[in-house]
Scaffold this active site. Structure first.
Site, PDB file in Angstrom:
ATOM      1  N   PHE A  93       0.836  -1.190   0.000  1.00  0.00           N
ATOM      2  CA  PHE A  93       0.000   0.000   0.000  1.00  0.00           C
ATOM      3  C   PHE A  93       0.879   1.251   0.000  1.00  0.00           C
ATOM      4  O   PHE A  93       2.041   1.223   0.436  1.00  0.00           O
ATOM      5  CB  PHE A  93      -0.957   0.023   1.198  1.00  0.00           C
ATOM      6  CG  PHE A  93      -0.278  -0.054   2.542  1.00  0.00           C
ATOM      7  CD1 PHE A  93       0.111   1.085   3.217  1.00  0.00           C
ATOM      8  CD2 PHE A  93      -0.035  -1.286   3.138  1.00  0.00           C
ATOM      9  CE1 PHE A  93       0.731   1.010   4.457  1.00  0.00           C
ATOM     10  CE2 PHE A  93       0.571  -1.379   4.377  1.00  0.00           C
ATOM     11  CZ  PHE A  93       0.963  -0.221   5.045  1.00  0.00           C
ATOM     12  N   CYS A  94       0.315   2.332  -0.524  1.00  0.00           N
ATOM     13  CA  CYS A  94       0.941   3.656  -0.427  1.00  0.00           C
ATOM     14  C   CYS A  94      -0.115   4.591   0.151  1.00  0.00           C
ATOM     15  O   CYS A  94      -0.956   4.147   0.945  1.00  0.00           O
ATOM     16  CB  CYS A  94       1.489   4.115  -1.779  1.00  0.00           C
ATOM     17  SG  CYS A  94       0.291   4.194  -3.113  1.00  0.00           S
ATOM     18  N   TRP A  95      -0.100   5.855  -0.201  1.00  0.00           N
ATOM     19  CA  TRP A  95      -1.044   6.787   0.421  1.00  0.00           C
ATOM     20  C   TRP A  95      -2.458   6.607  -0.112  1.00  0.00           C
ATOM     21  O   TRP A  95      -3.401   6.332   0.620  1.00  0.00           O
ATOM     22  CB  TRP A  95      -0.571   8.219   0.225  1.00  0.00           C
ATOM     23  CG  TRP A  95      -1.556   9.272   0.646  1.00  0.00           C
ATOM     24  CD1 TRP A  95      -2.041  10.301  -0.105  1.00  0.00           C
ATOM     25  CD2 TRP A  95      -2.194   9.409   1.931  1.00  0.00           C
ATOM     26  NE1 TRP A  95      -2.937  11.050   0.615  1.00  0.00           N
ATOM     27  CE2 TRP A  95      -3.052  10.526   1.870  1.00  0.00           C
ATOM     28  CE3 TRP A  95      -2.136   8.672   3.114  1.00  0.00           C
ATOM     29  CZ2 TRP A  95      -3.839  10.941   2.946  1.00  0.00           C
ATOM     30  CZ3 TRP A  95      -2.925   9.080   4.194  1.00  0.00           C
ATOM     31  CH2 TRP A  95      -3.751  10.201   4.105  1.00  0.00           C
ATOM     32  N   GLY A  98      -2.063   4.494  -5.246  1.00  0.00           N
ATOM     33  CA  GLY A  98      -1.739   5.045  -6.557  1.00  0.00           C
ATOM     34  C   GLY A  98      -0.526   4.418  -7.204  1.00  0.00           C
ATOM     35  O   GLY A  98      -0.312   3.205  -7.143  1.00  0.00           O
ATOM     36  N   ILE A 122      -3.433   3.719   2.329  1.00  0.00           N
ATOM     37  CA  ILE A 122      -3.508   3.889   3.786  1.00  0.00           C
ATOM     38  C   ILE A 122      -4.486   4.989   4.178  1.00  0.00           C
ATOM     39  O   ILE A 122      -4.963   5.037   5.312  1.00  0.00           O
ATOM     40  CB  ILE A 122      -2.106   4.158   4.381  1.00  0.00           C
ATOM     41  CG1 ILE A 122      -2.137   3.926   5.895  1.00  0.00           C
ATOM     42  CG2 ILE A 122      -1.636   5.557   4.023  1.00  0.00           C
ATOM     43  CD1 ILE A 122      -0.781   3.961   6.535  1.00  0.00           C
TER      44      ILE A 122
END
Length: 347
Positions: A93-95, A98, A122
Site C-alpha cells: 500500500f501507499c497513500w 496510486g 492507507i
C-alpha cells in the site's frame, strides 16, 4: 493486471497472519504513521520523493513520472529481492493506492510473487481507524492501574503484556510516559500512530473478560485519549498501588536512567519550576545540576507529584476500588495478578 484487496479482507488476513503488509511509501511517511505490524520497503527514499514532488510542481506530471520511473528502475533488482526475502504472500500500500503501490505490485507480481495492493491505500485505513474508534463498544470490564508517581504501574503492565494479558499500553502507544519528564529518552508518536495502535489492541482483545490500563490523563505527550476511553476509565474500578517512597524513587531511577540525560531533566524541570515554592525549587535544581538524582526525585515526589495526585483522586466519585499495599514492586505485581484472576473467574 494488478490484483486488489479491500481493507476488510486485508485486516482479516493480517490478523490471521496470512499476509505480510508492506508500506512502499518513503521512510518519513512511514514514521508518521502506518498500519501496525507492517514493514517499510520504500519505492522512493525521502530525498527522491522530495525531488519528484518538486519536478511535479515546477515542471509537470509527465516529467515527474519519467523521473520516478528512472529512479525506481535502477533499484528494482534490490527491491524485488527484499520482497522475495519475506517468503510470504504480500499486500502493498501507499497513500492513495496510486502509482507507487501499483508499480510495486506490478513488478513483483511479474516476478512470480504473491502480491496484491490495498484499494484506496492507507488513507482508507486511516478513515477506518477514526470510524472504528467512534463506533467502539466496550464488552470487557475495564480495570485501571493507579498510584503515586513511581509506583511501578508501567513496569507491572509491561510484565503483564509479556504474559499476554489484555493490556492497553497507552504510554507505549504515545511514546511518552505521561509526566513532564515523560518524553526523555523516547520518541513521541503522533495521534495517527496512537489511534492505530489503540484500535489494533482493542480488536485483538475483543473477547477478553477484562482490559487493564494505567490511570492516565486525557493528554499523554502529544496525543489525546479518545473520549469514550477516558470516560470509561473515570468510571472503572481502580487498583491503587501503594509502595514506600524510597522504592518509588528507585523505580524512577531505573526507568529514566537520568545520568544519561542530565540536560534533558533540567530543561523539563524548568517548565514546572515556577509552580513550586521557591526554596524547594532551588534545592531540586541544585540536586539536578549536581547529578544528585535520588535526592531531586524524592523532593519532586514529596513537594510536587504527590500533592497533585492527592488532589486529582479527591475529585473522583466513590467506586469499587482496590488498594494494594506492598513493600516491593514484585510483591505489587503478584497482588495485581491475584486480582486479575478473580475478574477472570467472575466473567
Amino acid at each position: 493486471m494488478t490484483r486488489e484487496i479491500t481493507l476488510n479482507d486485508l485486516m482479516d488476513a493480517h490478523e490471521k497472519k496470512e499476509r505480510v503488509l508492506v508500506d512502499v511509501r518513503s521512510p518519513g511517511e512511514f514514521e508518521e504513521g502506518s498500519i501496525p505490524g507492517s514493514i517499510n520497503i520504500p519505492v522512493f527514499d525521502n530525498e527522491e520523493r522530495a525531488e519528484i514532488g518538486t519536478i511535479y510542481k515546477q515542471v509537470g506530471q509527465e516529467q515527474a513520472k519519467a523521473r520516478g520511473l528512472e529512479i525506481f528502475s535502477a533499484k528494482l533488482p534490490v527491491f524485488v529481492e527484499q520482497f522475495k526475502a519475506l517468503d510470504a504472500p504480500i499486500s502493498v500500500f501507499c497513500w492513495r493506492g496510486g502509482m507507487r503501490s501499483k508499480a510495486a505490485a506490478t513488478f513483483t507480481d511479474f516476478m512470480g510473487l504473491d502480491v496484491n495492493r490495498l484499494t484506496g491505500g492507507i488513507r482508507t485505513y486511516r478513515q477506518w481507524v477514526v470510524q472504528a474508534l467512534e463506533d467502539y463498544e466496550f464488552n470487557a470490564q475495564l480495570l485501571v492501574l493507579n498510584g503515586y508517581t513511581g509506583s511501578g504501574k508501567t513496569a507491572i503492565l509491561r510484565k503483564l503484556q509479556e504474559e499476554n494479558e489484555p493490556v492497553l499500553d497507552l504510554e507505549g502507544y504515545a511514546g511518552h510516559r505521561g509526566s513532564i519528564f515523560g518524553q526523555i529518552g523516547l520518541i513521541p508518536n503522533n495521534q495517527k500512530k496512537f489511534d492505530s495502535l489503540l484500535i489494533t489492541d482493542l480488536r485483538r482483545f475483543k473477547d477478553s473478560p477484562y482490559l487493564l490500563m494505567e490511570g492516565e490523563s486525557r493528554r499523554i505527550g502529544r496525543v489525546h485519549m479518545p473520549d469514550f476511553l477516558f470516560e470509561r476509565k473515570e468510571k472503572a474500578p481502580q487498583i491503587f498501588i501503594q509502595l514506600p517512597l524510597d522504592v518509588r524513587v528507585q523505580n524512577i531511577l531505573d526507568d529514566y536512567q537520568p545520568d544519561e540525560s542530565r540536560d534533558a531533566f533540567l530543561e523539563a524541570f524548568s517548565r514546572i519550576e515556577r509552580r513550586m515554592h521557591t526554596p524547594v525549587a532551588k534545592d531540586i535544581r541544585d540536586h539536578l545540576e549536581a547529578g544528585e538524582f535520588r535526592e531531586a526525585f524524592k523532593m519532586l515526589l514529596v513537594h510536587y507529584y504527590d500533592p497533585r495526585y492527592e488532589h486529582s483522586i479527591s475529585r473522583h466519585e466513590e467506586r469499587n476500588d482496590i488498594v494494594i499495599e506492598a513493600e516491593t514492586l514484585e510483591e505489587a505485581y503478584l497482588k495485581v495478578k491475584e486480582i486479575l484472576a478473580q475478574f477472570t473467574v467472575k466473567k
